[in-house]
Structure formats: C-alpha cells, structure tokens
Design a protein around this motif. Structure first.
Motif, PDB file in Angstrom:
ATOM      1  N   HIS A 110       0.753  -1.166   0.004  1.00  0.00           N
ATOM      2  CA  HIS A 110      -0.073   0.286  -0.072  1.00  0.00           C
ATOM      3  C   HIS A 110       0.931   1.162  -0.018  1.00  0.00           C
ATOM      4  O   HIS A 110       2.275   0.989   0.188  1.00  0.00           O
ATOM      5  CB  HIS A 110      -0.880   0.060   1.211  1.00  0.00           C
ATOM      6  N   LEU A 111       0.430   2.278  -0.114  1.00  0.00           N
ATOM      7  CA  LEU A 111       1.249   3.652  -0.108  1.00  0.00           C
ATOM      8  C   LEU A 111       1.066   4.300   1.206  1.00  0.00           C
ATOM      9  O   LEU A 111      -0.081   4.269   2.031  1.00  0.00           O
ATOM     10  CB  LEU A 111       0.584   4.606  -1.066  1.00  0.00           C
ATOM     11  N   ARG A 112       2.110   4.969   1.895  1.00  0.00           N
ATOM     12  CA  ARG A 112       2.021   5.700   3.051  1.00  0.00           C
ATOM     13  C   ARG A 112       2.399   7.197   2.566  1.00  0.00           C
ATOM     14  O   ARG A 112       3.270   7.350   1.548  1.00  0.00           O
ATOM     15  CB  ARG A 112       2.817   5.035   4.010  1.00  0.00           C
ATOM     16  N   ILE A 113       1.903   8.045   3.411  1.00  0.00           N
ATOM     17  CA  ILE A 113       2.437   9.324   3.105  1.00  0.00           C
ATOM     18  C   ILE A 113       3.445   9.777   3.942  1.00  0.00           C
ATOM     19  O   ILE A 113       3.577   9.464   5.069  1.00  0.00           O
ATOM     20  CB  ILE A 113       1.199  10.363   3.597  1.00  0.00           C
ATOM     21  N   THR A 114       4.675  10.267   3.152  1.00  0.00           N
ATOM     22  CA  THR A 114       5.954  10.350   4.191  1.00  0.00           C
ATOM     23  C   THR A 114       5.946  11.766   4.519  1.00  0.00           C
ATOM     24  O   THR A 114       4.809  12.533   4.665  1.00  0.00           O
ATOM     25  CB  THR A 114       7.050  10.518   2.783  1.00  0.00           C
ATOM     26  N   PRO A 115       6.746  12.228   5.407  1.00  0.00           N
ATOM     27  CA  PRO A 115       7.046  13.203   6.045  1.00  0.00           C
ATOM     28  C   PRO A 115       7.274  14.336   5.277  1.00  0.00           C
ATOM     29  O   PRO A 115       7.212  15.593   5.618  1.00  0.00           O
ATOM     30  CB  PRO A 115       8.453  13.212   7.097  1.00  0.00           C
ATOM     31  N   LEU A 116       7.400  14.224   4.014  1.00  0.00           N
ATOM     32  CA  LEU A 116       7.308  15.194   2.811  1.00  0.00           C
ATOM     33  C   LEU A 116       6.226  15.434   2.174  1.00  0.00           C
ATOM     34  O   LEU A 116       5.961  16.017   1.431  1.00  0.00           O
ATOM     35  CB  LEU A 116       8.595  14.986   1.957  1.00  0.00           C
ATOM     36  N   GLY A 117       5.110  14.538   2.445  1.00  0.00           N
ATOM     37  CA  GLY A 117       3.771  14.766   1.890  1.00  0.00           C
ATOM     38  C   GLY A 117       3.789  13.766   0.622  1.00  0.00           C
ATOM     39  O   GLY A 117       2.839  13.728  -0.034  1.00  0.00           O
ATOM     40  N   ARG A 142     -10.037  17.907   1.946  1.00  0.00           N
ATOM     41  CA  ARG A 142      -9.479  19.216   2.807  1.00  0.00           C
ATOM     42  C   ARG A 142      -8.869  18.801   3.585  1.00  0.00           C
ATOM     43  O   ARG A 142      -9.314  18.277   4.838  1.00  0.00           O
ATOM     44  CB  ARG A 142     -10.553  20.139   2.944  1.00  0.00           C
ATOM     45  N   ILE A 143      -7.562  19.047   3.597  1.00  0.00           N
ATOM     46  CA  ILE A 143      -6.503  18.503   4.655  1.00  0.00           C
ATOM     47  C   ILE A 143      -5.914  19.662   5.547  1.00  0.00           C
ATOM     48  O   ILE A 143      -5.389  20.658   4.862  1.00  0.00           O
ATOM     49  CB  ILE A 143      -5.371  17.796   4.022  1.00  0.00           C
ATOM     50  N   LEU A 144      -5.890  19.687   6.692  1.00  0.00           N
ATOM     51  CA  LEU A 144      -5.341  20.939   7.633  1.00  0.00           C
ATOM     52  C   LEU A 144      -3.880  20.043   8.003  1.00  0.00           C
ATOM     53  O   LEU A 144      -3.887  19.055   8.814  1.00  0.00           O
ATOM     54  CB  LEU A 144      -5.849  21.077   8.722  1.00  0.00           C
ATOM     55  N   VAL A 145      -2.770  20.651   7.610  1.00  0.00           N
ATOM     56  CA  VAL A 145      -1.670  20.280   8.226  1.00  0.00           C
ATOM     57  C   VAL A 145      -1.044  21.121   9.405  1.00  0.00           C
ATOM     58  O   VAL A 145      -0.938  22.225   9.249  1.00  0.00           O
ATOM     59  CB  VAL A 145      -0.348  20.159   6.825  1.00  0.00           C
ATOM     60  N   ALA A 146      -1.216  20.365  10.515  1.00  0.00           N
ATOM     61  CA  ALA A 146      -0.659  21.298  11.666  1.00  0.00           C
ATOM     62  C   ALA A 146       0.717  20.903  12.016  1.00  0.00           C
ATOM     63  O   ALA A 146       0.940  19.742  12.514  1.00  0.00           O
ATOM     64  CB  ALA A 146      -1.756  20.988  12.796  1.00  0.00           C
ATOM     65  N   GLY A 147       1.458  21.829  11.901  1.00  0.00           N
ATOM     66  CA  GLY A 147       3.067  21.566  12.591  1.00  0.00           C
ATOM     67  C   GLY A 147       2.821  22.188  13.989  1.00  0.00           C
ATOM     68  O   GLY A 147       1.716  22.385  14.720  1.00  0.00           O
ATOM     69  N   ILE A 148       4.046  22.233  14.543  1.00  0.00           N
ATOM     70  CA  ILE A 148       4.202  22.666  16.081  1.00  0.00           C
ATOM     71  C   ILE A 148       5.138  23.681  15.944  1.00  0.00           C
ATOM     72  O   ILE A 148       6.355  23.716  15.568  1.00  0.00           O
ATOM     73  CB  ILE A 148       4.506  21.361  16.998  1.00  0.00           C
ATOM     74  N   GLU A 149       4.693  24.952  16.462  1.00  0.00           N
ATOM     75  CA  GLU A 149       5.401  26.106  16.647  1.00  0.00           C
ATOM     76  C   GLU A 149       6.848  25.890  17.132  1.00  0.00           C
ATOM     77  O   GLU A 149       7.158  25.426  18.041  1.00  0.00           O
ATOM     78  CB  GLU A 149       4.842  27.208  17.293  1.00  0.00           C
ATOM     79  N   GLY A 150       7.879  26.080  16.256  1.00  0.00           N
ATOM     80  CA  GLY A 150       9.181  25.923  16.658  1.00  0.00           C
ATOM     81  C   GLY A 150       9.928  24.510  16.408  1.00  0.00           C
ATOM     82  O   GLY A 150      11.163  24.542  16.444  1.00  0.00           O
ATOM     83  N   PHE A 151       9.063  23.790  15.931  1.00  0.00           N
ATOM     84  CA  PHE A 151       9.690  22.091  15.665  1.00  0.00           C
ATOM     85  C   PHE A 151      10.092  22.259  14.359  1.00  0.00           C
ATOM     86  O   PHE A 151       9.199  22.155  13.468  1.00  0.00           O
ATOM     87  CB  PHE A 151       8.561  21.234  16.144  1.00  0.00           C
ATOM     88  N   LEU A 152      11.354  21.925  14.224  1.00  0.00           N
ATOM     89  CA  LEU A 152      11.979  22.025  12.885  1.00  0.00           C
ATOM     90  C   LEU A 152      11.850  20.735  12.148  1.00  0.00           C
ATOM     91  O   LEU A 152      12.145  20.680  10.783  1.00  0.00           O
ATOM     92  CB  LEU A 152      13.419  22.439  12.965  1.00  0.00           C
ATOM     93  N   LEU A 163       1.020  17.596  -0.948  1.00  0.00           N
ATOM     94  CA  LEU A 163      -0.278  17.287  -1.108  1.00  0.00           C
ATOM     95  C   LEU A 163      -1.328  17.917  -1.958  1.00  0.00           C
ATOM     96  O   LEU A 163      -2.152  17.130  -2.761  1.00  0.00           O
ATOM     97  CB  LEU A 163      -0.944  17.242   0.440  1.00  0.00           C
ATOM     98  N   GLU A 164      -1.004  19.144  -2.225  1.00  0.00           N
ATOM     99  CA  GLU A 164      -1.686  19.852  -3.283  1.00  0.00           C
ATOM    100  C   GLU A 164      -1.543  19.288  -4.774  1.00  0.00           C
ATOM    101  O   GLU A 164      -2.569  19.176  -5.602  1.00  0.00           O
ATOM    102  CB  GLU A 164      -1.462  21.385  -3.176  1.00  0.00           C
ATOM    103  N   SER A 169      -6.934  19.798  -1.223  1.00  0.00           N
ATOM    104  CA  SER A 169      -6.966  21.299  -0.970  1.00  0.00           C
ATOM    105  C   SER A 169      -6.483  21.381   0.630  1.00  0.00           C
ATOM    106  O   SER A 169      -7.048  20.630   1.373  1.00  0.00           O
ATOM    107  CB  SER A 169      -8.207  21.873  -1.035  1.00  0.00           C
ATOM    108  N   THR A 170      -5.465  22.110   0.653  1.00  0.00           N
ATOM    109  CA  THR A 170      -4.710  22.012   1.987  1.00  0.00           C
ATOM    110  C   THR A 170      -4.672  23.328   2.820  1.00  0.00           C
ATOM    111  O   THR A 170      -4.702  24.633   2.186  1.00  0.00           O
ATOM    112  CB  THR A 170      -3.294  21.676   2.102  1.00  0.00           C
ATOM    113  N   GLU A 171      -4.653  23.394   3.947  1.00  0.00           N
ATOM    114  CA  GLU A 171      -4.240  24.679   4.795  1.00  0.00           C
ATOM    115  C   GLU A 171      -3.135  24.290   5.670  1.00  0.00           C
ATOM    116  O   GLU A 171      -3.173  23.037   6.293  1.00  0.00           O
ATOM    117  CB  GLU A 171      -5.569  24.958   5.637  1.00  0.00           C
TER     118      GLU A 171
END
Ligand SMILES: Cc1cc2nc3c(=O)[nH]c(=O)nc-3n(C[C@H](O)[C@H](O)[C@H](O)COP(=O)(O)OP(=O)(O)OC[C@H]3O[C@@H](n4cnc5c(N)ncnc54)[C@H](O)[C@@H]3O)c2cc1C
Length: 423
Positions: A110-117, A142-152, A163-164, A169-171
């Motif tokens: 199957h396919l997985r989504i990687t850390p780079l999308g 419609r996908i919301l991609v939520a990072g964590i402030e300061g987490f590089l 993903l686009e 469609s992403t935010e």
C-alpha cells in the motif's frame, strides 16, 4: 550464564527471533549494544517494493520468482518464495501478538504518506498514519496540516505543497501549545520524542484537543507530526475522542516516535515471555570448539561467558556497527565471518547520489538455512538474520524490515527444528 539461545543485537531481527523462540518455551537472552535502526525508522515495514532492475512491485508474492532470477543471492531467493511467504504471514501474526496495530498485508503493498507529503509503497504501517491503496487518489479533499511552533523536524508547508500536487486542498497551521515552552527554550531538545513525553500527559492532551478543535472547522482530516503515544499507546485514541475531525500522524525526522514505540512493544513482549535483555552491552568475541560456538564474551560480563545451544547474529549493517568498512575490505567485526568478496574500493559506491549504491549489498554470506561460514567452514549452531546479511539493497528494493523479520523467523524455525532433533 546458560541460555537455550542468545541473540547478538536487539534490533528488529534480534527481537523477532527472540520472541518466536521464547514463545516456543526457549530461555533466551538478547545482548544489544545500542539503539537500532528502528529508532530512526518511519515505523512502516517494507517487504519488497521494487525489483533490482527498478520494476515496481505491487504484489510481493508474484514478484519473488523474478527476484530470484535477478538477485539469486538475495536472502529471499536463498530461502525460497514459499518459505518467505509463510514467514511473512507468521510475521503479521507475531507483530499483532506483540500489541502492534498495523495496517497492510504481504499480499499487496500500500502507499503511505511520507514526512514530505509524498507517497511511498510499503508492507505494514502503523494504523495512525495516512495510507491509501496503490494507484488510488487521495481519499481526503480538505486537509489541515498542523505543525508545532518551533519544531523544525516537520515542515507543514512542504507537506501541504506535495499534497496539493496530488489534488488535495490544504491549509497549514502551527500549534502553539504553551506546555512545550520549556522544551522550546532548548532547540536541540525540541525533538519528536521529547514532545511526545509532554503531550502524552493527560492535562496537556486536553489543551492540545482544545487548540485542534479551534483550527479544524473546515477540514476533512488533520495531519500532525507523530509526537504522541510514545509511552502511553492510548494517548492518540484519547486525543481523537476529544476532537471533531479525524486525526492522522505523519512520521517525523529521527528519532522516530513510531519506530521507538515498535521497539518498546517488541521488547516488552520478549520480556513478558521471560526473555533477558542486556542493553548497553556488546559482544566482543566468541569461543569456538569443534565447529560450534561454546561461549560468548561481552564487554560487561568480561571473562564470564554466556553459553547457549544456538546463537543468532543480528548485529545490523554499517549503521549499527554490524559491518565495518576498512580501507580496502569490509568485515564482520564480532566473529570475523565470511562476507561478500569486496570489489575494488572504487566500485563500492557510484557518484549519483540517488542511484543504488553497491556497498549496501555487502554483508555476511549464508546458505538457505542462514548458516554462515568462518574461513569457509560452517559453524553448526550459528545463524545470521537482518541487515548484516549480504545480497540485498534495502533502499532501492524497499525490503529492509521484511528481510529482518523474515530471516529472523527462518532462523528461529531452524533453531527450533535443531532443538527437536537433539531431543
Ligand atoms: C536509519 C535507518 C532507517 C530505516 N528505516 C526503515 C523503514 O522505515 N522501513 C524499513 O522497512 N526499513 C528501514 N530501514 C532498514 C532496516 O535495516 C531494517 O528495517 C531493520 O530495522 C534492521 O534491523 P536489524 O535488527 O537487522 O538491524 P539493526 O536495527 O541495525 O539492529 C542491530 C542491533 O545490533 C546491535 N549490535 C551491533 N553490534 C553488536 C555487538 N557486537 N553486540 C551487541 N549488539 C550489537 C546494534 O547496537 C543494534 O541495536 C532503515 C535502516 C536505517 C539504517
């Protein structure tokens, strides 16, 4: 100290073999020098994603014959297709018995989504990461991609732009999570594993749920970095029960919460079955008499040898020091086992960064029962499993974890059969 079997190396291969033998009632010990590849892995396990000529593999069972023609020294080719498929099924059951909730089947990748999308084909994935069938469009609009402030180690904009390109469609957003401020003050400590230790705490999880609920009004799904559920496997279920929108986790750069959790669960299963783990210890040498290993000497036990009827070498590849590269030779450092004959050093690698690198196929050579040789002579009670083996390229062929678990189960089967014979 006497055991039925001793495993040298406590990565995926050593743990899986140890679990299988302990399940069959053996008294086992695992000596493990340090962290394994699991601590750095995606948490997904690859079985066979491509043939050596680059042909993508969709259904591993139908590709094994072609693999044995193209790569006769591959561990799967040495063991034979039927054996590989039987062990792949057994591996899925053993991992489930160990508490791992994985999605996927040996029958079809199957396919997985990687850390780079992007998408990557694989065998088994933790069930909290985004996966989809091969050749399918993204199931989320419609996908919301939520990072964590300061987490590089996780960049929501990179994920979103991939993903686009795949039609979503992403935010993007960055979670502020004041509970993480203390960690934020020390950027070198602001890593997925440390974040998980904070977010797994109930009161912090509640605050995270509140923040997510404010952000997810327009999304079908939210993708977050995998920074939850390291020591509390229920943490994600707990969080999901509090938020309105489905939540999936993306692996981050190492250290990997998903890989470390897999390691914890396998280690716990082995210990619950009565297995002994010697973490932070290293096997330095072995005593050999009459074609058998009769004693194993470790750094911490100095002159007190471990004695075992059977020994598994599962010490990993170059990354884990299971193989050493000198100026003009590659060697297996613990026992000095025979390794693939090295071509001239100039042929170990090729200049194209993304091309298959020949040195990755170096390793300990064995027969189909995974028995190696020392100066051309077989040792009767020694087996080899996992990344230390020769004949495969885990990156180009996408078969790293598969080789580790399947060879571990094959070695265990031979050890158990040998024990039966002795009885
Ligand atoms: C960074 C990285 C990421 C990877 N990610 C993935 C992935 O996402 N999916 C996938 O399918 N495959 C992945 N792989 C391929 C990986 O090789 C296999 O998946 C698998 O985890 C290897 O397991 P192993 O037990 O054979 O070796 P390892 O995991 O390397 O474990 C070997 C262990 O032996 C120990 N050891 C070494 N020498 C001694 C000694 N003398 N005495 C005692 N202990 C010793 C080491 O400290 C280590 O703990 C990755 C590999 C690497 C290097």
């Amino acid at each position: 100290m006497k055991f039925d079997s001793v495993m040298i190396g406590g990565g995926l291969a050593g743990l899986v073999c140890g679990i299988r033998l302990a399940e069959a009632g053996q008294r086992c010990a695992i000596v493990s020098a340090g962290q394994s590849a699991l601590h750095f892995s995606s948490g997904s396990l690859d079985l066979l994603c491509a043939l050596p000529d680059g042909t993508p593999v969709e259904t591993p069972p139908t590709a094994l014959d072609a693999l044995s023609r193209l790569a006769p020294a591959h561990p799967y080719s040495l063991m034979g297709a039927d054996v590989v498929l039987a062990h792949a099924q057994e591996a899925e059951r053993l991992l489930a018995r160990s508490g791992l909730q994985l999605t996927g089947s040996y029958r079809e990748n199957h396919l997985r989504i990687t850390p780079l999308g992007t998408r990557r084909s694989t065998w088994l994935s933790p069930d909290e990461i985004p996966t989809l069938p091969l050749n399918a469009p993204l199931p989320w609009k419609r996908i919301l991609v939520a990072g964590i402030e300061g987490f590089l180690d996780f960049q929501p904009h990179l994920v979103a732009s991939s993903l686009e390109e795949q039609g979503a469609s992403t935010e993007t957003t960055e979670l502020t999570l004041p509970a993480l401020d203390q960690l934020r003050n020390n950027p070198s400590e602001f890593r997925a594993v440390n974040i998980a230790r904070v977010l797994d705490i109930e009161e912090n999880l509640a605050l995270l749920a509140e923040e997510l609920n404010q952000l997810t009004q327009n999304a079908d799904v939210v993708f977050m970095p995998a920074c939850i559920g390291l020591e509390h496997p229920d943490a994600l279920a707990n969080l999901r029960s509090r938020i309105r929108c489905p939540l999936l986790l993306l692996p981050t750069l190492p250290p990997s919460v998903l890989g470390m959790r897999m390691h914890h669960l396998l280690r716990r299963r082995f210990q619950q079955l009565g297995g002994t783990i010697m973490p932070g210890d290293a096997v330095l040498k072995a005593e050999i008499h009459d074609g058998r290993i009769t004693g194993i000497y470790t750094r911490n036990h100095t002159d007190i040898p471990l004695r075992a009827s059977n020994v598994l070498l599962a010490s990993g590849s170059f990354f884990s020091n299971g193989l050493h590269a000198g100026f003009d030779a590659i060697r297996e450092p613990v026992l000095g086992l025979d390794v693939t004959p090295a071509p001239p050093r100039s042929q170990w690698s090729v200049p194209e960064f993304f091309a298959p690198q020949p040195y990755l196929q170096a390793g300990v050579t064995t027969d189909g029962a995974l028995r190696p040789t020392l100066n051309g002579v077989k040792l009767r009670n020694l087996y080899v499993a996992g990344a230390v083996l020769a004949g495969f390229d885990p990156i180009q062929q996408g078969c790293g974890a598969g080789v580790s678990v399947i060879t571990a189960l094959h070695a265990a089967q031979h050890i158990l059969a040998q024990t039966e014979d002795v009885r």
